[in-house]
Scaffold this motif. Structure first.
Motif, PDB file in Angstrom:
ATOM      1  N   LYS A  25      52.495 -34.639  -7.778  1.00 56.23           N
ATOM      2  CA  LYS A  25      52.240 -35.861  -7.451  1.00 56.23           C
ATOM      3  C   LYS A  25      52.274 -36.300  -6.189  1.00 56.23           C
ATOM      4  O   LYS A  25      51.287 -36.829  -5.338  1.00 56.23           O
ATOM      5  CB  LYS A  25      52.933 -36.884  -8.371  1.00 56.23           C
ATOM      6  CG  LYS A  25      52.368 -38.344  -8.155  1.00 56.23           C
ATOM      7  CD  LYS A  25      51.106 -38.577  -8.870  1.00 56.23           C
ATOM      8  CE  LYS A  25      50.857 -40.117  -9.131  1.00 56.23           C
ATOM      9  NZ  LYS A  25      49.774 -40.354  -9.930  1.00 56.23           N
ATOM     10  N   ASN A  26      53.269 -35.828  -5.466  1.00 61.58           N
ATOM     11  CA  ASN A  26      53.385 -35.894  -4.153  1.00 61.58           C
ATOM     12  C   ASN A  26      52.738 -35.197  -3.037  1.00 61.58           C
ATOM     13  O   ASN A  26      52.232 -35.791  -2.347  1.00 61.58           O
ATOM     14  CB  ASN A  26      55.082 -35.765  -3.867  1.00 61.58           C
ATOM     15  CG  ASN A  26      56.046 -36.732  -4.287  1.00 61.58           C
ATOM     16  OD1 ASN A  26      55.681 -37.662  -4.601  1.00 61.58           O
ATOM     17  ND2 ASN A  26      57.285 -36.248  -4.352  1.00 61.58           N
ATOM     18  N   GLN A  31      47.822 -35.209   0.047  1.00 60.56           N
ATOM     19  CA  GLN A  31      46.667 -34.745   0.434  1.00 60.56           C
ATOM     20  C   GLN A  31      45.562 -35.719   0.618  1.00 60.56           C
ATOM     21  O   GLN A  31      44.657 -36.057   1.432  1.00 60.56           O
ATOM     22  CB  GLN A  31      46.106 -33.872  -0.476  1.00 60.56           C
ATOM     23  CG  GLN A  31      44.752 -33.196  -0.500  1.00 60.56           C
ATOM     24  CD  GLN A  31      44.755 -32.296   0.918  1.00 60.56           C
ATOM     25  OE1 GLN A  31      45.505 -31.502   1.232  1.00 60.56           O
ATOM     26  NE2 GLN A  31      43.814 -32.254   1.647  1.00 60.56           N
ATOM     27  N   GLN A  32      45.734 -36.952  -0.233  1.00 61.34           N
ATOM     28  CA  GLN A  32      44.910 -38.110  -0.158  1.00 61.34           C
ATOM     29  C   GLN A  32      45.046 -38.688   1.163  1.00 61.34           C
ATOM     30  O   GLN A  32      44.161 -39.222   1.716  1.00 61.34           O
ATOM     31  CB  GLN A  32      45.300 -38.799  -1.345  1.00 61.34           C
ATOM     32  CG  GLN A  32      44.586 -38.553  -2.626  1.00 61.34           C
ATOM     33  CD  GLN A  32      44.694 -39.439  -3.791  1.00 61.34           C
ATOM     34  OE1 GLN A  32      45.505 -40.428  -3.666  1.00 61.34           O
ATOM     35  NE2 GLN A  32      44.172 -39.348  -5.003  1.00 61.34           N
ATOM     36  N   SER A  33      46.082 -38.857   1.651  1.00 69.01           N
ATOM     37  CA  SER A  33      46.509 -39.449   2.989  1.00 69.01           C
ATOM     38  C   SER A  33      45.864 -38.930   4.153  1.00 69.01           C
ATOM     39  O   SER A  33      45.427 -39.335   5.171  1.00 69.01           O
ATOM     40  CB  SER A  33      47.968 -39.913   3.167  1.00 69.01           C
ATOM     41  OG  SER A  33      48.407 -38.555   3.493  1.00 69.01           O
ATOM     42  N   GLN A  34      45.955 -37.529   4.163  1.00 64.40           N
ATOM     43  CA  GLN A  34      45.499 -36.597   4.945  1.00 64.40           C
ATOM     44  C   GLN A  34      43.785 -36.666   4.899  1.00 64.40           C
ATOM     45  O   GLN A  34      43.236 -36.914   6.033  1.00 64.40           O
ATOM     46  CB  GLN A  34      45.730 -35.225   4.831  1.00 64.40           C
ATOM     47  CG  GLN A  34      47.341 -35.009   5.052  1.00 64.40           C
ATOM     48  CD  GLN A  34      47.510 -35.085   6.495  1.00 64.40           C
ATOM     49  OE1 GLN A  34      46.994 -34.961   7.522  1.00 64.40           O
ATOM     50  NE2 GLN A  34      48.739 -35.634   6.726  1.00 64.40           N
ATOM     51  N   ASP A  35      43.193 -36.850   3.925  1.00 67.69           N
ATOM     52  CA  ASP A  35      41.772 -36.989   3.675  1.00 67.69           C
ATOM     53  C   ASP A  35      41.344 -38.257   4.437  1.00 67.69           C
ATOM     54  O   ASP A  35      40.166 -38.277   5.041  1.00 67.69           O
ATOM     55  CB  ASP A  35      41.403 -36.861   2.202  1.00 67.69           C
ATOM     56  CG  ASP A  35      41.389 -35.322   1.662  1.00 67.69           C
ATOM     57  OD1 ASP A  35      41.441 -34.425   2.601  1.00 67.69           O
ATOM     58  OD2 ASP A  35      41.436 -35.404   0.324  1.00 67.69           O
ATOM     59  N   ASN A  40      38.609 -41.171   8.652  1.00 62.36           N
ATOM     60  CA  ASN A  40      38.819 -41.951   9.648  1.00 62.36           C
ATOM     61  C   ASN A  40      38.181 -41.525  10.994  1.00 62.36           C
ATOM     62  O   ASN A  40      37.585 -42.156  11.731  1.00 62.36           O
ATOM     63  CB  ASN A  40      39.883 -42.869   9.603  1.00 62.36           C
ATOM     64  CG  ASN A  40      40.088 -43.895   8.476  1.00 62.36           C
ATOM     65  OD1 ASN A  40      39.009 -44.030   7.750  1.00 62.36           O
ATOM     66  ND2 ASN A  40      41.139 -44.340   8.102  1.00 62.36           N
ATOM     67  N   TYR A  41      38.909 -40.384  11.280  1.00 59.04           N
ATOM     68  CA  TYR A  41      38.743 -39.850  12.619  1.00 59.04           C
ATOM     69  C   TYR A  41      37.251 -39.360  12.812  1.00 59.04           C
ATOM     70  O   TYR A  41      36.573 -39.681  13.571  1.00 59.04           O
ATOM     71  CB  TYR A  41      39.551 -38.591  12.635  1.00 59.04           C
ATOM     72  CG  TYR A  41      39.367 -37.882  13.958  1.00 59.04           C
ATOM     73  CD1 TYR A  41      39.756 -38.371  15.062  1.00 59.04           C
ATOM     74  CD2 TYR A  41      38.750 -36.461  13.924  1.00 59.04           C
ATOM     75  CE1 TYR A  41      39.690 -37.689  16.286  1.00 59.04           C
ATOM     76  CE2 TYR A  41      38.268 -36.013  14.988  1.00 59.04           C
ATOM     77  CZ  TYR A  41      38.811 -36.415  16.521  1.00 59.04           C
ATOM     78  OH  TYR A  41      38.566 -35.979  17.421  1.00 59.04           O
ATOM     79  N   ALA A  42      36.701 -38.734  11.864  1.00 54.63           N
ATOM     80  CA  ALA A  42      35.186 -38.319  11.946  1.00 54.63           C
ATOM     81  C   ALA A  42      34.612 -39.544  11.757  1.00 54.63           C
ATOM     82  O   ALA A  42      33.428 -39.460  12.835  1.00 54.63           O
ATOM     83  CB  ALA A  42      34.937 -37.609  10.379  1.00 54.63           C
TER      84      ALA A  42
END
Length: 146
Positions: A25-26, A31-35, A40-42
Motif C-alpha cells: 500500500k505504501n 508511486q501515485q505521488s510520483q505519477d 504536473n511537470y509534463a
C-alpha cells in the motif's frame, strides 16, 4: 484445539501478510505521488512550450502585417489600371524622354496573369525607382515576347 505453537505460527504468518500489505500500500501511494508529480511537470512543460510558440507566432504575424502595409505603401508601382491619373509621359516612359532612354534604364520582366482576360502582364523596373505594370500587347493574335 490447536497447539499453541501452531497458533503462534499462524499469527506470525498473518502478521507477515499484514506487513506485506502495508508495504505494498505504501509503495502504491508513493508511486501515485510520483505519477502526479511527473504529470504536473509534463503539463507545465507543455504550457511553457505552447506559450513560447504562441508568442513567436504573434511576433511573426506582426512582421507579416508590417511587411504587407509597407508593400501597400509603395506608390512607385504604376499599375495598368491607374494610367488615367498620370500625364502621358509618365504613363508611357515613366519620366524618360525617349524610348531609347527608357529601355536603357528599365528592365522588363514577366509578371503575373490577369484573371479577367488571362493575359500576361509585363513588369518594368526602372533606375529612377519607378515600376510599371502593363498588359502585354498582342501581335497578330499571339502574345508578343519580352
Amino acid at each position: 484445539a490447536q497447539s499453541p505453537e501452531l497458533q503462534d505460527a499462524i499469527e506470525e504468518i498473518l502478521d507477515q501478510d499484514a506487513i506485506r500489505e502495508r508495504e505494498l500500500k505504501n509503495q502504491e501511494l508513493f508511486q501515485q505521488s510520483q505519477d502526479v508529480q511527473l504529470n504536473n511537470y509534463a503539463l507545465h512543460s507543455l504550457e511553457v512550450w505552447l506559450m513560447v510558440v504562441g508568442f513567436c507566432a504573434f511576433i511573426a504575424l506582426g512582421f507579416v502585417l508590417a511587411s504587407a502595409m509597407y508593400e501597400s505603401m509603395d506608390s512607385r508601382t504604376i499599375s495598368f489600371d491607374n494610367f488615367r491619373d498620370l500625364s502621358p509621359e509618365d504613363q508611357d516612359l515613366l519620366g524618360y524622354g525617349t524610348w531609347g532612354e527608357f529601355t536603357e534604364n528599365c528592365c522588363c520582366m514577366e509578371g503575373r496573369r490577369t484573371t479577367e482576360t488571362n493575359s500576361k502582364i509585363e513588369f518594368w523596373k526602372c533606375g529612377n525607382d519607378f515600376n510599371k505594370e502593363r498588359l502585354r500587347e498582342k501581335n497578330q493574335g499571339e502574345e508578343s515576347g519580352l
